[in-house]
Design a protein around this motif. Structure first.
Motif, PDB file in Angstrom:
ATOM      1  N   ALA A   1       8.900  -9.499   2.323  1.00  0.00           N
ATOM      2  CA  ALA A   1       9.229  -8.572   1.232  1.00  0.00           C
ATOM      3  C   ALA A   1       9.053  -7.105   1.628  1.00  0.00           C
ATOM      4  O   ALA A   1       9.149  -6.218   0.777  1.00  0.00           O
ATOM      5  CB  ALA A   1       8.377  -8.895   0.012  1.00  0.00           C
ATOM      6  N   GLY A   2       8.790  -6.856   2.903  1.00  0.00           N
ATOM      7  CA  GLY A   2       8.661  -5.484   3.380  1.00  0.00           C
ATOM      8  C   GLY A   2       7.260  -4.992   3.555  1.00  0.00           C
ATOM      9  O   GLY A   2       7.045  -3.840   3.953  1.00  0.00           O
ATOM     10  N   GLY A   3       6.281  -5.860   3.267  1.00  0.00           N
ATOM     11  CA  GLY A   3       4.893  -5.445   3.444  1.00  0.00           C
ATOM     12  C   GLY A   3       4.512  -4.299   2.539  1.00  0.00           C
ATOM     13  O   GLY A   3       5.023  -4.174   1.415  1.00  0.00           O
ATOM     14  N   LEU A   4       3.634  -3.467   3.008  1.00  0.00           N
ATOM     15  CA  LEU A   4       3.220  -2.271   2.273  1.00  0.00           C
ATOM     16  C   LEU A   4       3.937  -1.079   2.894  1.00  0.00           C
ATOM     17  O   LEU A   4       3.489  -0.538   3.905  1.00  0.00           O
ATOM     18  CB  LEU A   4       1.697  -2.089   2.360  1.00  0.00           C
ATOM     19  N   ASN A   5       5.083  -0.743   2.317  1.00  0.00           N
ATOM     20  CA  ASN A   5       5.884   0.372   2.857  1.00  0.00           C
ATOM     21  C   ASN A   5       6.145   0.203   4.348  1.00  0.00           C
ATOM     22  O   ASN A   5       6.033   1.155   5.124  1.00  0.00           O
ATOM     23  CB  ASN A   5       5.186   1.709   2.586  1.00  0.00           C
ATOM     24  N   GLY A   6       6.464  -1.031   4.729  1.00  0.00           N
ATOM     25  CA  GLY A   6       6.758  -1.311   6.125  1.00  0.00           C
ATOM     26  C   GLY A   6       5.580  -1.777   6.955  1.00  0.00           C
ATOM     27  O   GLY A   6       5.768  -2.253   8.075  1.00  0.00           O
ATOM     28  N   ARG A   7       4.382  -1.632   6.439  1.00  0.00           N
ATOM     29  CA  ARG A   7       3.203  -2.124   7.156  1.00  0.00           C
ATOM     30  C   ARG A   7       3.089  -3.631   6.965  1.00  0.00           C
ATOM     31  O   ARG A   7       3.016  -4.122   5.841  1.00  0.00           O
ATOM     32  CB  ARG A   7       1.932  -1.448   6.651  1.00  0.00           C
ATOM     33  N   MET A   8       3.061  -4.354   8.040  1.00  0.00           N
ATOM     34  CA  MET A   8       2.994  -5.798   7.992  1.00  0.00           C
ATOM     35  C   MET A   8       1.535  -6.278   7.936  1.00  0.00           C
ATOM     36  O   MET A   8       0.619  -5.538   8.276  1.00  0.00           O
ATOM     37  CB  MET A   8       3.675  -6.400   9.213  1.00  0.00           C
ATOM     38  N   ALA A   9       1.351  -7.520   7.504  1.00  0.00           N
ATOM     39  CA  ALA A   9       0.021  -8.127   7.454  1.00  0.00           C
ATOM     40  C   ALA A   9      -0.104  -9.174   8.553  1.00  0.00           C
ATOM     41  O   ALA A   9       0.886  -9.734   9.021  1.00  0.00           O
ATOM     42  CB  ALA A   9      -0.227  -8.766   6.094  1.00  0.00           C
TER      43      ALA A   9
END
Length: 423
Positions: free
Chosen positions: A82-90
């Motif tokens: 879903a795109g993570g947090l503004n592009g930041r992946m987990a």
């Protein structure tokens, strides 16, 4: 752990993916030297949202722990897709705590100091989770526990960083007791795994039984990971209870039920298992579990009435050869999934902002709406009363339980904030 490694129950423990990340000053310097594009890749990797996940992959609870890791990885994959947090992946960093408090503390400390995790989720024992919680709260790291415990919500162990996704023994035994005692009899015996989980379940049953006037006729304790119950079960049979409460877990639950069935105890008394486990039921077989009543946070047949259950089941089935997820696997999915929902709602990985977001969060990952009670961060959720089916009643190999009743999500089923020591 390899893709084809088997747990002691004989069930296949499928692997869960882990992405390696670039980190450290040497990697960063190399990326800068190689040019802006590689430098940006390195920065993005360094900004990965890292979630430590200590669980007992080996040992008597290994089957449940492996399920938790698989389902937690699904939550991470969905967040990233879903795109993570503004592009930041987990990223999920799974570690084996071996069901030992000391080992769990060591692994958790390594995750915090070496792997630089932002958050921790996991553990599968009342005592182990308290060990993890002690480390995380001392270092200001959010910890979402996915194992049953009463103590973790009490003021002595709780901190603002502590969240408890799993049901607790007061909720679980309370729901089963309120259902069973009015129908099944007042003479009650307990078989108790001699550690915190077992004794907390007994307390929950006794409190639920007080309004119904139950009489405790036997309390028999056994060591964790017992294999031979032949010295314990005759003591219970001699007391002639109407109801036997098995306050144990995992292999202890399965082994005690197999032997109780062999002794003919189910013809003499109704057996209750407050946390009636899907994985152990499948491993132990229909005959050992037939007719046993217990509590569950989840059974996959909820998909017939709960949209989030169907969505969870569908994605799990695609990854696991058509098999549905287990109850304790669902805890891994919801624990990590709700945490990442909080991160997204906060719009940052800042600890205090995420805590505030989690305290306001309403989430439905797999069973209906849940939320964290503000005073103790206990997840308020429904409890399902299930009965184990006979082989003749099963529609397929996964159809092991019938949901016979539901305790709806309510703070009324929890101990009060004041009782837990919160102002």
């Amino acid at each position: 752990m390899g893709d084809h490694e088997k747990s002691k129950t004989g069930m296949v423990a499928r692997g869960f993916s882990r992405r390696s990340i670039l980190k450290g000053t040497a990697a960063g310097a190399a990326a800068v030297a190689a040019g802006p594009a590689l430098f940006n890749i390195a920065r993005a990797a360094e900004e990965t949202i890292r979630i430590g996940f200590p669980v007992p992959l080996t040992g008597p609870y290994g089957s449940e722990a492996q399920e938790q890791a698989r389902c937690a990885q699904i939550a991470v994959d969905q967040f990233n897709a879903a795109g993570g947090l503004n592009g930041r992946m987990a990223e999920l960093l799974v570690r084996d705590d071996k069901l030992k408090p000391g080992e769990a503390a060591t692994r958790t400390l390594e995750l915090i100091e070496k792997d630089k995790v932002h958050y921790v989720c996991g553990s599968l024992s009342a005592s182990v989770q308290l060990s993890v919680n002690a480390v995380t709260k001392a270092r200001g790291i959010i910890y979402v526990s996915i194992s049953q415990s009463d103590a973790i919500n009490e003021a002595q162990d709780f901190s603002k960083y502590t969240f408890h996704e799993a049901m607790n023994p007061h909720m679980t035994a309370g729901a089963v007791g309120r259902y069973a005692f009015p129908k099944l009899g007042k003479r009650v015996a307990f078989l108790i795994a001699d550690y915190a989980y077992g004794h907390e379940m007994v307390r929950g049953f006794k409190r639920a039984g007080e309004p119904h006037g139950i009489e405790v006729v036997a309390e028999v304790t056994h060591p964790l990971a017992s294999k031979d119950f032949s010295t314990f079960l005759p003591q219970i049979m001699a007391a002639k209870p109407d109801v036997l409460c098995l306050c144990n877990f995992g292999y202890d639950q399965m082994n005690s039920l197999k032997q109780a069935t062999g002794f003919g105890m189910k013809q003499q008394m109704q057996v209750l298992a407050p946390a009636l486990l899907y994985n152990q039921r499948r491993a132990g077989g229909a005959a050992a579990y037939e007719g046993v009543i217990g509590g569950a946070n989840y059974h996959w047949t909820l998909e017939e009435s709960v949209p989030s259950a169907k969505a969870f089941n569908d994605v799990y089935r695609k990854k696991n050869d058509g098999a549905p997820p287990s109850d304790y696997g669902a805890y891994g999915y919801a624990g990590v999934g709700a945490l990442l929902d909080g991160v997204k709602q906060a719009g940052t990985t800042d600890t205090d902002a995420v805590i505030a977001a989690l305290e306001e969060l309403k989430y439905d990952k797999y069973k209906g709406t849940q939320y964290y009670r503000k005073c103790d961060h206990q997840s308020v959720q429904s409890v399902f009363i299930v009965k184990s089916k006979s082989e003749a009643e099963m529609a397929n190999e996964y159809d092991v339980f019938e949901i016979v009743d539901t305790d709806p999500a309510s703070e009324d089923m929890l101990r009060s904030c004041a009782e837990l020591g919160h102002a």
